[in-house]
Design an enzyme around this catalytic site. Sequence first.
Site, PDB file in Angstrom:
ATOM      1  N   PRO A 119       0.791  -1.245   0.000  1.00  0.00           N
ATOM      2  CA  PRO A 119       0.000   0.000   0.000  1.00  0.00           C
ATOM      3  C   PRO A 119       0.816   1.285   0.000  1.00  0.00           C
ATOM      4  O   PRO A 119       0.253   2.368   0.174  1.00  0.00           O
ATOM      5  CB  PRO A 119      -0.777  -0.128   1.316  1.00  0.00           C
ATOM      6  CG  PRO A 119       0.205  -0.806   2.230  1.00  0.00           C
ATOM      7  CD  PRO A 119       0.971  -1.771   1.355  1.00  0.00           C
ATOM      8  N   GLU A 120       2.141   1.197  -0.197  1.00  0.00           N
ATOM      9  CA  GLU A 120       2.980   2.382  -0.012  1.00  0.00           C
ATOM     10  C   GLU A 120       2.613   3.558  -0.915  1.00  0.00           C
ATOM     11  O   GLU A 120       2.774   4.714  -0.535  1.00  0.00           O
ATOM     12  CB  GLU A 120       4.462   2.012  -0.193  1.00  0.00           C
ATOM     13  CG  GLU A 120       5.171   1.626   1.098  1.00  0.00           C
ATOM     14  CD  GLU A 120       4.780   0.255   1.625  1.00  0.00           C
ATOM     15  OE1 GLU A 120       3.799  -0.327   1.125  1.00  0.00           O
ATOM     16  OE2 GLU A 120       5.447  -0.235   2.547  1.00  0.00           O
ATOM     17  N   ALA A 121       2.127   3.274  -2.139  1.00  0.00           N
ATOM     18  CA  ALA A 121       1.723   4.380  -3.017  1.00  0.00           C
ATOM     19  C   ALA A 121       0.550   5.157  -2.421  1.00  0.00           C
ATOM     20  O   ALA A 121       0.360   6.338  -2.718  1.00  0.00           O
ATOM     21  CB  ALA A 121       1.357   3.840  -4.402  1.00  0.00           C
TER      22      ALA A 121
END
Length: 244
Positions: A119-121
């Site tokens: 989920p980093e974006a």
Amino acid sequence: MTAVTYESQDGIALVTIRRSEHRNALNNAVAEGLADAWQRLQSGEDRVAVLTAAGSDFSVGADINDVPAAFWKSVPGVGVDLDKPIVAAVQGWCIGGAVAMVQMCDLCVADPEAKFYYPEAKLGLTAGLISAIVERMPHKIAMEFMLVGDPMPAQRAYEIGFINRVAAPGQALEEAMQYARKLAANAPLVVSTLKRQALATMPKSPLEGYYRLKGALDRIAGSDDFKEGVAAFKQKRNPRFSGK
């Protein structure tokens, strides 16, 4: 409780993340424990490792209250140069940095309810090691996984070749151990040679190369030879290097 345990039997190392009370979030203790485990695997007599985690989730990613200072050292094949195979056994959620670790394992077995998620974006921060995933799943699917950031179910991960097998419910670890027993019974020189050649054939992400170089430079900076060189310079004598 120890954050990571290393159990050895019949040439197989069982490496277990043990922070189930925190859903196996990756903190400094876990990162250091994994780095030590990979060093022990490479230098010891075990022929193969199984990477698993206690509890219902493999790992929910970095612990935001104790983010690992050098997470890359815990990633197999990045922090430690490994020519012994690693089989991952994944259950529940496998998020963020945990996906980066699993992608560097040689084989993976997942529970049917397992989910892979990066989920980093959506969070606005990344360590970048996930970029190596473009060599481990089809390019456009890898880009969707990284950039869109939707969870990927185990069955989908199997269909695209990211994992080797979807286990029967609750049997991911046992089926990973089945792989490990077969690997441990094979000729170790052949297994290590083939793994090295396979890794040499695969393109490396820029961060993989950077961290491997950084690891080598860090070892030099912390070496006895460096201390001896400085001491010899101060004492105006010839250094006596040991190669350690």
